[in-house]
Design a protein around this motif. Structure first.
Motif, short mmCIF file in Angstrom:
data_model
loop_
_atom_site.label_atom_id
_atom_site.label_comp_id
_atom_site.label_asym_id
_atom_site.label_seq_id
_atom_site.Cartn_x
_atom_site.Cartn_y
_atom_site.Cartn_z
N ALA A 1 54.07 46.35 44.49
CA ALA A 1 54.32 47.74 44.13
C ALA A 1 53.07 48.40 43.55
N ALA A 2 52.04 47.61 43.30
CA ALA A 2 50.83 48.15 42.66
C ALA A 2 49.73 48.47 43.67
N MET A 3 50.08 48.59 44.96
CA MET A 3 49.05 48.81 45.99
C MET A 3 48.27 50.10 45.78
N LEU A 4 48.96 51.13 45.33
CA LEU A 4 48.27 52.41 45.15
C LEU A 4 47.20 52.27 44.06
N THR A 5 47.60 51.68 42.91
CA THR A 5 46.63 51.55 41.82
C THR A 5 45.54 50.54 42.15
N MET A 6 45.88 49.55 43.00
CA MET A 6 44.85 48.60 43.39
C MET A 6 43.75 49.32 44.18
N THR A 7 44.20 50.23 45.04
CA THR A 7 43.25 50.95 45.89
C THR A 7 42.43 51.95 45.08
N THR A 8 43.06 52.52 44.07
CA THR A 8 42.37 53.60 43.34
C THR A 8 41.75 53.12 42.02
N SER A 9 41.87 51.80 41.73
CA SER A 9 41.37 51.28 40.45
C SER A 9 39.93 51.70 40.18
N HIS A 10 39.67 52.18 38.97
CA HIS A 10 38.31 52.62 38.63
C HIS A 10 37.38 51.44 38.39
N HIS A 11 37.91 50.20 38.46
CA HIS A 11 37.04 49.04 38.28
C HIS A 11 36.39 48.58 39.58
N ARG A 12 36.73 49.24 40.70
CA ARG A 12 36.19 48.76 41.98
C ARG A 12 34.65 48.75 41.99
N LEU A 13 34.13 47.73 42.66
CA LEU A 13 32.69 47.72 42.90
C LEU A 13 32.38 48.85 43.88
N ILE B 1 43.74 45.90 37.74
CA ILE B 1 44.74 46.91 38.09
C ILE B 1 45.47 47.26 36.78
N PRO B 2 45.22 48.46 36.25
CA PRO B 2 45.65 48.76 34.87
C PRO B 2 47.14 48.51 34.61
N ASN B 3 48.01 48.89 35.53
CA ASN B 3 49.44 48.73 35.23
C ASN B 3 49.85 47.26 35.22
N LEU B 4 49.20 46.42 36.01
CA LEU B 4 49.54 45.00 35.99
C LEU B 4 49.01 44.33 34.73
#
Lengths: 808, 188
Positions: free
Chosen positions: B89-101, A694-697
Motif C-alpha cells: 500500500a506504500a507504493m506511492l510514497t516509495m516512488t515519491t520518497s524524498h530520500h531517493r538517490l 519510506i516515511p509512513n512505513l
C-alpha cells in the motif's frame, strides 16, 4: 513452491512452521483463511506467538533449531500408527528400493564419514541394482534393507519424551499436531506445509525441509491439490533470480556450474547427464545436453559451434568442491584476497551475519559498484560510525536505480508464475534499471577489449550480449530461438523464430535459449505469455483455482508439480472433488501433466517424479551432504551440552569460518544462556534499506526492539520499554525491551530455557532507529547450501546504562 | 454480457455512455458521480507488480500528466484480488520518497564526501576498473594445469530485486568475464 498461492485453499490441514505467513506474506494468508473457513485445521509451530498463531487453530511454541526433532517425532507417529498412504508410498516413492550394504547409521553418524575433511563419502549410500542396472524393489516393504524399514528404524528413536525434552514442546501439544496432520494420509485428504527462512537458516536447513518432504510423501501429499512443500519465497523476484542463477554453484535452469574436472563440453555432458536403465523412469535430466547447448548458443551466438564445443572452453571453471558463496567471499575479502565488485539491490552490511566482520572486510576493497534506490549501510560503509573515511581506500561508484514501477519486465512469483509488470512512470531523477548498468559497462568492455586486447579477450568478445536493455526482446532470448530453419512435428520454423516448447530444444546448436525452464513462455503463436490476463477455466480447473490462462508458469504452464502422483495407476484422481489431472478418453485433462505418457496401469506409463533418476519421490535422499535421512543436531551455538539422540552434538559437516572475528560461544556457555532468533515485521523489508526510507512505513515501525517473556524480564530486572543491551560473543546491539507473553520460557533438558526475538531491519543510516541485529548472529552454514544459521544463536541481555544507537 | 468486478469498475469509471441500464442491470449514476470526484478520474491505469515478497501482488498505478497520483491493488489478479499489505500500500510514497538517490555519486579513495558525476563518466570508469582487475587477475590455469579461466578477485552480489531479464544478462556478463564469486538473497 510445488503448488501455488491459491492452491493453499484446497488443503484440509495446514502446517505453518518456520514461517510467520500472516505478517511476512500477508496476502498469502487470504488463502489460508479460505481453507480454514472451509474446515481446514491451521497449525503454527514457531518460537513466537504472532498474527499467524492468532488466526491458527493452535500455536505450538518450540525452541529454535529443533525442527528435525519435532518432525522426526511426526514421522515415527505416522509410521507406527499406519497413518501413511500405502498405495502412494509403494508405487510412487522409493520406500520399496533396497539400499546397498554399505549404508549404515550409528550414534549420530552415517557411514562414510571422514572426520578429517568433515565430509561424507556419499557412494556408501547407493541403492542395490539388479543385473539390468535397475534398482531392486520389494513392494511388500518387508525387506529389512528397503528404504521403508530403514526409515522406520531411523526414526524409531524419536520418541515423545526425547522430542519434548529437546524442543520444549509438551507431549500433549506434540500429539495434537501429529494426529491432526497425519489425518491427511487418506487418499482424499490433503495437507500443505508452508515454510520460509525459519527452516532454511540453520546448519540443518536442508534437512529441515527434507523432513517435511518425507512426511508429505508418506501422507501422499505431493502432486495433489492442497498439498506440496511450499517455500514461501521471500524476496521480490527470488524465484526468478534463482531460476536465472545469480548464484555461484549453478548456471541458469538448475544446471551445475562447470568445474576444473570437466575440461571439455563432452566431459561436462557426460558427468551431468544422469542415466537410468529403468523403463519406468522418465529420467528427465537425460535431456540436459539439449538445455546446456541451447544456453551456450544463447550466450555465444554464432561463435558457438559444434566444432568448438559451443565455446564451453571459454567459460570459467570453479575449483571442484570449492565454495564461493557470501560466507567465503567475505572471509576472503577480510583476508585481502578480493579487489573489487558489484553489490546491487542488496544490503549485506546489515542483512548477513557477523556484521562487524563483513563491514571491516568491505574496507579492504579497491573498488565497489553499487546500485540502489537510497543510501544504505552498504553504500555508505566507508563513513560508518567509528570509522575515519580518510583511512578507507575504497573507490565507490553509487548508481541510482529504478524500482519496479519505473521499468517494465517480468518477475516470477513463489508459485512459479511468470508475471509482467509495465512501466508506470519513468525512473525518477537520473535513476536507471539494473539492465542499463550491465549493458552499459559490458558494451564498454567489449569496445575496450576490441581496441586494446587484454587477458583472454575472446571470452568477452565472443559473447552475444545485447547492445541495449530491452526486456521484451530479452524475454524472447530467454525463451529461445531457432538458429536455422527447423521442422517441429508438421510445422516449419524459420531461423530466428521462437522455440515453442523445451521439448523442441536440441543439442546440435539448432536452438538457443537463456533458460530452458522458460521455453514456451514466449511463442510465435501466443506472444509473451507473461502478459496474459485471462481468467477462463474449465469446471475441473475452477474447482481448485488453477487459472491456467492467467500469465504462464514454468515448466510448460504446469501449475502443480508432480501432478501424476495425484492419480492412481489408472489415471483416476485420488480425490475426485479436487482433481488436478485425470485420464479421460485417452488423454489427460486438467493441469498440464508431468509428461504426457498414459497411466502406469497401461504398461506404457512412467513414474511421476520425473526429475529424479529413478522416478520416485525420495524418502531416502542419498544426494545430500549430511545424510540420506534427517537427523537432529543442535544449532552450533546451543544452550545445552548434550543431544538426546546421539553423542554428535552439532552437525558433523556444518561449514564455519576461522578468522579472528569468527568466534563461537561454547555449548551451554553460561555467559550466553539465552537463545536469540531473528525475524522481520510487516512494514519493513529484510535489511530495511528501502522501507526505512519510506516515511509512513518507518513511522509504523520506527525502532529496534527485542521481544522477551515477562519471566525473563523479571529475572533480568528489565521493564517493558527499557533500553537494553543484547550481547553475543561477536557483538552487542541496543534495543528497546518489549516484554510480552508472545515469547514463552521453554522446558528443555529438564530446565527452563529462554528465547528472545529481534527484527533485523534497522541500520545506522536511518539515525536513531538502531543498528544491525546481525552483529550478534554467527557465520556457520548448512553443508548443502551454505545458508547461515541466522535463526539460532546464543546471547545475553541486560538493562542499558545509556543508549547511543537509539533515539530516546 | 459477462461483467466481472474489474470491468464493471472500468465501465463505471470511464462513464460508459453507450451502455443502457438494462445491459448492466444496475444504475450507474451514483458510481459515476462519485468517481468524477476522485483524484484518479481520467488517470491512465498501468498494471505493475509489488516489489516486495514473492506473492507478487498486482498493483494498478494511476498516472496523470506523467505523474503517479495513486496506487491500489489489482482486483482482477486472482491471487491478491485487490488486497495489499502495508508495504504494497506504500507504493506511492516509495516512488515519491524524498530520500531517493538522484544522481550517480562517486566517492574517491580516502575521500570524506560524495561527488556528483554523469552516468557516462561512471560507466567509463567502472569498465576500466573491471578490465584492469580482469586483465591482472584472471586465472587461466589452476595449480594442476587445468584450464579454469576464472576471475576470483571480483564479485557480484545481488539481486532478487532485478527482473528475470536483468538476472539473465547479469549472469551472462559475469560468466563472460570469468566471475565465480556470485551470490544473492536466495542464499540468505
Amino acid at each position: 513452491m510445488t503448488n501455488h498461492w491459491i492452491d493453499i485453499k484446497n488443503a484440509d490441514s495446514i502446517l505453518i512452521m518456520g514461517s510467520n505467513a500472516a505478517e511476512h506474506h500477508p496476502i498469502s494468508f487470504k488463502w489460508v483463511l479460505e481453507a480454514k473457513d472451509k474446515g481446514a485445521t491451521v497449525m503454527h509451530v514457531d518460537p513466537k506467538f504472532s498474527r499467524t498463531s492468532a488466526r491458527s487453530d493452535f500455536h505450538v511454541p518450540l525452541r529454535s533449531g529443533t525442527d528435525i526433532a519435532f518432525l522426526g517425532g511426526m514421522i515415527k507417529y505416522i509410521l507406527e500408527n499406519d497413518a501413511y498412504f500405502k498405495e502412494y508410498v509403494v508405487e510412487y516413492t522409493n520406500a520399496s528400493l533396497i539400499v546397498g550394504k554399505d549404508f549404515g547409521f550409528s550414534d549420530g553418524l552415517f557411514t562414510g564419514y571422514d572426520a578429517k575433511t568433515r565430509s561424507y563419502d556419499k557412494s556408501k549410500w547407493g541403492f542395490e541394482m539388479d543385473e539390468n542396472g535397475v534398482p531392486k524393489r520389494d513392494k511388500t516393504l518387508k525387506n529389512p534393507r528397503c528404504v521403508f524399514q530403514l526409515m522406520k528404524k531411523h526414526y524409531s528413536r524419536y520418541g515423545i519424551d526425547a522430542v519434548s525434552s529437546t524442543t520444549g514442546v509438551s507431549a500433549e501439544n506434540l500429539l495434537k499436531v501429529y494426529k491432526t496432520y497425519a489425518a491427511t494420509g487418506k487418499p482424499d485428504k490433503a495437507g500443505t506445509v508452508m515454510y520460509a527462512l525459519g527452516w532454511t537458516q540453520h546448519t540443518v536447513g536442508v534437512q529441515n525441509i527434507r523432513s517435511a518432504g518425507i512426511i508429505q510423501l508418506l501422507l501422499g501429499n505431493i502432486g495433489v491439490a492442497g498439498g506440496g512443500i511450499n517455500a514461501l519465497r521471500g524476496e521480490p523476484n527470488v524465484q526468478g533470480s534463482t531460476d536465472h542463477a545469480l548464484l555461484y554453484h549453478i548456471i541458469p535452469g538448475y544446471m551445475a556450474m562447470p568445474h576444473n574436472g570437466w575440461q571439455t563440453y563432452d566431459d561436462y555432458n557426460k558427468a551431468n547427464t544422469p542415466v537410468s536403465r529403468d523403463p519406468m523412469s522418465a529420467n528427465w535430466w537425460q535431456n540436459k545436453p539439449k538445455y546446456f547447448t541451447s544456453l551456450l548458443k544463447a550466450w555465444y551466438g554464432d561463435s558457438a559451434t559444434q566444432e568448438n564445443g559451443f565455446c564451453y572452453e571459454l567459460l570459467p571453471k570453479v575449483e571442484k568442491g570449492e565454495d564461493y558463496s557470501y560466507m567465503y567471499l567475505f572471509d576472503r575479502m577480510y583476508r585481502n584476497k578480493i579487489r573489487g565488485g558489484i553489490i546491487i539491490g542488496l544490503n549485506p552490511m546489515n542483512s548477513i551475519p557477523n556484521t562487524n566482520k563483513v563491514r571491516k572486510a568491505l574496507d579492504n576493497l579497491d573498488w565497489l559498484v553499487a546500485s540502489e534506490l537510497h543510501h544504505s549501510e552498504t553504500t555508505d560503509n566507508w563513513h560508518r560510525p567509528g570509522v575515519d573515511p580518510k583511512k578507507v581506500k575504497t573507490e565507490v561508484f553509487l548508481l541510482p536505480s529504478a524500482h519496479r514501477l519505473e521499468k517494465e519486465g517480468s518477475v516470477t512469483n513463489s508459485g512459479r508464475w511468470l508475471l509482467w509488470h509495465y512501466q508506470v512512470v519513468p525512473p525518477a531523477f537520473e535513476a536507471k534499471p539494473f539492465g542499463d548498468m550491465f549493458v552499459g559497462f559490458m558494451q564498454r568492455l567489449k569496445a575496450l577489449y576490441a581496441k586494446e586486447g587484454g587477458t583472454l579477450p575472446e571470452a568477452v568478445l565472443k559473447l552475444d550480449y545485447p547492445d541495449k536493455y530491452d526486456s521484451d526482446e530479452l524475454c524472447a532470448r530467454i525463451n529461445g530461438r531457432f538458429t536455422r530453419d527447423t521442422k517441429v512435428g508438421d510445422k516449419l520454423y524459420k531461423k530466428g523464430q521462437l522455440v515453442p516448447s523445451f521439448a523442441a530444444l536440441q543439442a546440435d546448436g539448432s536452438t538457443s535459449s537463456l533458460n530452458w525452464l522458460y521455453t514456451g513462455s514466449f511463442t510465435e503463436e501466443d506472444g509473451n505469455k507473461a502478459k496474459r490476463r485471462d481468467t477462463a477455466q474449465t469446471d475441473m480447473q475452477k474447482a481448485i483455482g488453477l487459472y491456467p490462462n492467467w500469465a504462464w508458469c514454468w515448466p510448460v504452464n504446469r501449475r502443480v508439480l508432480y501432478n501424476r502422483a495425484s492419480v492412481d495407476l489408472n489415471g483416476k484422481p485420488y480425490n475426485p472433488a479436487k482433481a488436478v489431472i485425470e485420464w479421460k478418453d485417452g488423454k489427460w485433462v486438467g493441469d498440464v501433466p508431468d509428461g504426457g505418457w498414459p497411466p502406469l496401469a497401461t504398461g506404457k506409463g512412467k513414474l511421476p517424479f520425473i526429475m529424479t533418476v529413478h522416478g520416485t519421490g525420495q524418502l531416502y535422499g542419498p544426494g545430500r551432504m549430511d545424510g540420506p535421512f534427517s537427523e537432529h543436531y543442535e544449532p552450533v551455538e546451543t544452550p545445552v551440552n548434550s543431544n538426546m539422540f546421539s553423542k554428535q552434538l552439532s552437525s558433523p559437516v556444518y561449514k564455519f569460518m576461522s578468522s579472528d572475528m569468527d568466534k563461537l560461544a561454547k555449548p551451554a556457555d553460561p555467559n550466553y544462556p539465552i537463545v536469540l532468533t531473528t525475524y522481520n515485521v510487516t512494514e519493513h523489508w529484510c535489511g530495511g534499506g528501502e522501507t526505512r526510507n519510506i516515511p509512513n512505513l518507518l513511522e509504523a515501525e520506527p525502532q529496534l526492539y527485542v521481544e522477551m517473556s515477562p519471566e525473563l524480564a523479571q529475572e533480568k530486572g528489565i521493564k517493558n520499554g527499557d533500553g537494553v543491551i543484547v550481547e553475543s560473543i561477536r557483538g552487542r546491539v541496543e534495543a528497546i525491551a518489549m516484554v510480552t507473553i508472545r515469547m514463552r520460557p521453554l522446558k528443555v533438558h529438564g530446565r527452563i530455557i529462554h528465547e528472545i526475538g529481534m527484527p533485523f531491519c534497522f541500520g545506522w543510516t536511518t539515525p536513531g532507529t538502531g543498528d544491525s541485529t546481525n552483529r550478534l548472529t554467527s557465520w556457520v552454514g548448512d553443508p548443502n547450501t551454505t545458508i547461515p544459521e541466522f535463526k539460532a544463536c546464543c546471547v545475553n541481555i541486560r538493562k542499558a546504562d545509556k543508549l547511543t544507537e537509539l533515539a530516546t | 454480457m459477462k461483467i466481472d468486478r474489474r470491468s464493471f469498475m472500468k465501465l463505471a469509471g470511464s462513464g460508459a455512455a453507450c451502455l443502457t441500464l438494462g445491459q448492466l442491470g444496475v444504475s450507474l449514476t451514483p458510481v459515476r458521480a462519485y468517481a468524477g470526484d476522485l483524484k484518479i478520474s481520467g488517470a491512465k491505469e498501468v498494471v505493475t507488480v509489488c516489489p516486495f515478497c514473492s506473492v507478487s501482488c498486482h498493483i494498478i498505478g494511476y498516472v496523470k500528466e506523467g505523474k503517479l497520483v495513486s496506487t491500489e491493488g489489482d482486483p482482477d489478479y486472482p491471487i491478491n484480488e485487490g488486497s495489499l499489505c502495508a508495504k504494497g500500500a506504500a507504493m506511492l510514497t516509495m516512488t515519491t520518497s524524498h530520500h531517493r538517490l538522484q544522481k550517480p555519486l562517486y566517492r574517491a579513495p580516502y575521500s570524506d564526501k560524495w561527488e556528483e558525476k554523469s552516468w557516462d563518466w561512471m560507466l567509463d570508469r567502472i569498465a576500466r576498473r573491471i578490465k584492469d582487475t580482469r586483465d591482472k587477475d584472471l586465472i587461466l590455469k589452476n595449480a594442476k594445469g587445468d584450464t579454469v579461466n576464472r576471475l576470483e578477485s571480483m564479485f557480484l552480489l545481488g539481486t532478487s530485486h532485478a527482473g528475470n531479464e536483468e538476472c539473465a544478462i547479469a549472469h551472462q556478463a559475469m560468466r563472460g568475464l570469468g566471475v565465480v564469486h556470485m551470490d544473492h538473497q536466495a542464499r540468505i
